[in-house]
Design a protein around this motif. Structure first.
Motif, PDB file in Angstrom:
ATOM      1  N   LYS A 100       6.303  -3.571  -2.842  1.00 44.32           N
ATOM      2  CA  LYS A 100       4.941  -4.074  -3.080  1.00 44.32           C
ATOM      3  C   LYS A 100       4.209  -4.216  -1.747  1.00 44.32           C
ATOM      4  O   LYS A 100       4.663  -4.974  -0.878  1.00 44.32           O
ATOM      5  CB  LYS A 100       5.015  -5.434  -3.771  1.00 44.32           C
ATOM      6  CG  LYS A 100       3.656  -6.066  -3.998  1.00 44.32           C
ATOM      7  CD  LYS A 100       3.794  -7.414  -4.689  1.00 44.32           C
ATOM      8  CE  LYS A 100       2.458  -8.141  -4.702  1.00 44.32           C
ATOM      9  NZ  LYS A 100       2.582  -9.499  -5.169  1.00 44.32           N
ATOM     10  N   TYR A 327      -3.835  -1.228  -7.721  1.00 44.24           N
ATOM     11  CA  TYR A 327      -3.510  -2.523  -7.118  1.00 44.24           C
ATOM     12  C   TYR A 327      -4.333  -3.665  -7.744  1.00 44.24           C
ATOM     13  O   TYR A 327      -4.427  -4.747  -7.189  1.00 44.24           O
ATOM     14  CB  TYR A 327      -3.755  -2.497  -5.601  1.00 44.24           C
ATOM     15  CG  TYR A 327      -2.848  -1.543  -4.864  1.00 44.24           C
ATOM     16  CD1 TYR A 327      -1.475  -1.558  -5.077  1.00 44.24           C
ATOM     17  CD2 TYR A 327      -3.357  -0.626  -3.951  1.00 44.24           C
ATOM     18  CE1 TYR A 327      -0.637  -0.670  -4.410  1.00 44.24           C
ATOM     19  CE2 TYR A 327      -2.534   0.264  -3.282  1.00 44.24           C
ATOM     20  CZ  TYR A 327      -1.174   0.238  -3.521  1.00 44.24           C
ATOM     21  OH  TYR A 327      -0.357   1.107  -2.868  1.00 44.24           O
ATOM     22  N   GLU A 328      -4.891  -3.375  -8.913  1.00 44.42           N
ATOM     23  CA  GLU A 328      -5.752  -4.355  -9.588  1.00 44.42           C
ATOM     24  C   GLU A 328      -5.052  -5.710  -9.756  1.00 44.42           C
ATOM     25  O   GLU A 328      -5.678  -6.759  -9.631  1.00 44.42           O
ATOM     26  CB  GLU A 328      -6.148  -3.795 -10.957  1.00 44.42           C
ATOM     27  CG  GLU A 328      -7.537  -4.159 -11.347  1.00 44.42           C
ATOM     28  CD  GLU A 328      -7.911  -3.510 -12.673  1.00 44.42           C
ATOM     29  OE1 GLU A 328      -8.873  -3.969 -13.272  1.00 44.42           O
ATOM     30  OE2 GLU A 328      -7.214  -2.551 -13.099  1.00 44.42           O
ATOM     31  N   ASP A 329      -3.737  -5.666 -10.046  1.00 43.02           N
ATOM     32  CA  ASP A 329      -3.017  -6.928 -10.297  1.00 43.02           C
ATOM     33  C   ASP A 329      -2.341  -7.479  -9.046  1.00 43.02           C
ATOM     34  O   ASP A 329      -1.589  -8.442  -9.123  1.00 43.02           O
ATOM     35  CB  ASP A 329      -1.959  -6.713 -11.391  1.00 43.02           C
ATOM     36  CG  ASP A 329      -2.614  -6.337 -12.707  1.00 43.02           C
ATOM     37  OD1 ASP A 329      -3.758  -6.794 -12.942  1.00 43.02           O
ATOM     38  OD2 ASP A 329      -2.000  -5.571 -13.470  1.00 43.02           O
ATOM     39  N   ASN A 330      -2.580  -6.858  -7.905  1.00 36.93           N
ATOM     40  CA  ASN A 330      -1.974  -7.307  -6.643  1.00 36.93           C
ATOM     41  C   ASN A 330      -2.945  -8.319  -6.000  1.00 36.93           C
ATOM     42  O   ASN A 330      -4.016  -7.954  -5.510  1.00 36.93           O
ATOM     43  CB  ASN A 330      -1.763  -6.074  -5.737  1.00 36.93           C
ATOM     44  CG  ASN A 330      -1.099  -6.414  -4.412  1.00 36.93           C
ATOM     45  OD1 ASN A 330      -1.289  -7.498  -3.863  1.00 36.93           O
ATOM     46  ND2 ASN A 330      -0.329  -5.468  -3.882  1.00 36.93           N
ATOM     47  N   ALA A 331      -2.549  -9.597  -6.016  1.00 39.18           N
ATOM     48  CA  ALA A 331      -3.479 -10.654  -5.574  1.00 39.18           C
ATOM     49  C   ALA A 331      -3.923 -10.456  -4.125  1.00 39.18           C
ATOM     50  O   ALA A 331      -5.075 -10.758  -3.772  1.00 39.18           O
ATOM     51  CB  ALA A 331      -2.820 -12.019  -5.747  1.00 39.18           C
ATOM     52  N   ARG A 334      -7.266  -8.548  -3.456  1.00 41.01           N
ATOM     53  CA  ARG A 334      -8.597  -9.026  -3.845  1.00 41.01           C
ATOM     54  C   ARG A 334      -9.558  -9.076  -2.660  1.00 41.01           C
ATOM     55  O   ARG A 334      -9.152  -9.464  -1.556  1.00 41.01           O
ATOM     56  CB  ARG A 334      -8.487 -10.437  -4.452  1.00 41.01           C
ATOM     57  CG  ARG A 334      -7.902 -10.414  -5.830  1.00 41.01           C
ATOM     58  CD  ARG A 334      -7.966 -11.788  -6.467  1.00 41.01           C
ATOM     59  NE  ARG A 334      -6.965 -11.849  -7.521  1.00 41.01           N
ATOM     60  CZ  ARG A 334      -6.127 -12.870  -7.712  1.00 41.01           C
ATOM     61  NH1 ARG A 334      -6.203 -13.939  -6.947  1.00 41.01           N
ATOM     62  NH2 ARG A 334      -5.233 -12.814  -8.669  1.00 41.01           N
TER      63      ARG A 334
END
Ligand code: T4K
Length: 374
Positions: A100, A327-331, A334
């Motif tokens: 990740k 990477y939408e769900d990779n905090a 943001r």
């Protein structure tokens, strides 16, 4: 209207005389040995190890697979802290290893990973830091080493843009556990496509050689789950010829860079991101930051205007890797966590930069940018 008659590209490959390449191809043909650790490969590996001042060096078919297999060889797991302001290959090399990427914001001067923002991103899953020497500007290698030592993390540098550069006299490939170099056609030194890993730990040589050759450890044994990432003899042979002219190319690029600096240093709202003229910069790219407030035009407006005049720049590295859909769900990806990177990515422009460009062309490009053109 001032304009180029022919398109001026962001770069051009460094090409030896065709007769030298013909001779090389004839030599390879006569040997009937085209790939799999042949004579050219062995010789180039040795020459580059010397040229780059590497403790150990292994060649690959391209920089992306070098990085991917370097990460694999280091046995990384979990999370790796890296920069969003880079070419996609940096982060996809992590994806393809099942790791990740944790994105860290960048510093506003060098555009490299901001060392002060790394520590809060470290947790029990973190196994490495993977910084990039963006545009050949060296990272804060001491600051990164301090953090890596404190948390026992590996450091693997993406040095795709850093061929031959040094930090206070020390070859750039000597920092961290590993450094990847790219030898793509668009790089200062090229083997058409190609790449290498430079590293300290000699015990990795055998592993990397296996990983790039299907994991094979002799005619009857396959030890590792490898890939095919070998540099072939034609690539290596061309590389040997390019290496003979790379110092001259570096000298020419230095003159080009001096001309750019003198043409742009007083233009309001234009900042030169790669200003160094000593050997700490690789003379790989010449990039600027455009501040719309001060300059009067945005980066995108300048990009379009230069294109109209036949000057084809690049918006390296737009879009940010952290803004890739997967990477939408990779905090960490943001926007609010990467404020600097999200601002800078809309301001950076890479200008044409290669030895054959010529000072007159640079002068005209500078005039077009400083809006003094007729
Ligand atoms: N990490 C980083 C930080 C990287 O920047 C890169 C690659 C990698 C890893 C991966 O390394 P490799 O696997 O590539 O070894 C180019 C290059 O393809 C790529 O190697 C490079 N970074 C990236 C920054 O630039 P594009 O998409 O800009 O290439 P392209 O084909 O649009 O070429 C740019 C310009 O160069 C063209 O407008 C004209 C000129 N050109 C190009 C080629 C291929 C030529 O004149 N002749 C040519 O043969 O990616």
């Amino acid at each position: 209207m001032d304009c180029f008659n022919e398109p001026i590209q962001v770069t051009r490959p460094l090409l030896p005389e065709i007769s030298k390449i013909n001779d090389k191809i004839k030599e390879i043909w006569d040997s009937k040995w085209l790939t799999n650790n042949g004579k050219q490969h062995i010789e180039l590996q040795e020459r580059l190890k010397e040229y780059l001042g590497a403790e150990n060096l292994v060649l690959f078919v391209n920089g992306t697979l070098a990085l991917l297999l370097g990460i694999k060889a280091l046995g990384l797991t979990g999370e790796v802290i890296t920069t969003p302001f880079t070419f996609p290959a940096t982060v996809t090399a992590l994806d393809w290893n099942g790791l990740k990427p944790v994105f860290c914001d960048i510093g506003k001067d060098t555009l490299n990973i901001d060392v002060n923002k790394i520590e809060p991103l470290i947790n029990e899953k973190t196994t490495a830091i993977m910084p990039v020497h963006v545009f050949g500007n060296p990272c804060d290698v001491d600051g990164i080493k301090k953090i890596a030592d404190k948390y026992r993390l590996k450091v693997i540098y993406d040095g795709a843009h850093s061929f031959g550069s040094r930090i206070e006299g020390i070859p750039i490939g000597r920092f961290g556990d590993m450094t990847m170099f790219s030898f793509h056609a668009t790089k200062l030194f090229n083997t058409v496509e190609g790449g290498a890993l430079s590293f300290e730990d000699g015990s990795l040589i055998e592993k990397l050689n296996m990983l790039k050759n299907f994991g094979i450890n002799g005619p009857e044994e396959v030890l590792l789950s490898g890939l095919n990432a070998k540099m072939n003899e034609v690539q290596a042979g061309i590389g040997l010829e390019v290496l003979k002219i790379v110092d001259e190319e570096r000298r020419r690029r230095k003159m080009i860079k001096e001309a750019y600096i003198s043409g742009l240093q007083d233009v309001r709202g234009i900042r030169i991101i790669t200003p160094s003229l000593d050997d700490s910069n690789s003379f790989q790219y010449f990039s600027i930051e455009v501040d719309k407030e001060l300059y009067g035009r945005s980066r995108d407006e300048l990009f379009i205007e230069l294109g109209r005049r036949n000057v084809f720049c690049r918006k390296y590295f737009y879009p940010l890797c952290s803004n890739f859909s997967w990477y939408e769900d990779n905090a960490s990806a943001r926007r609010e966590n990467l404020p600097q990177a999200n601002i800078i990515v809309d301001k950076v422009l890479t200008l044409p930069f290669y030895g054959e460009l010529g000072i007159d062309s640079v002068d005209l490009i500078c005039r077009l940018i400083s809006q003094k053109e007729k």
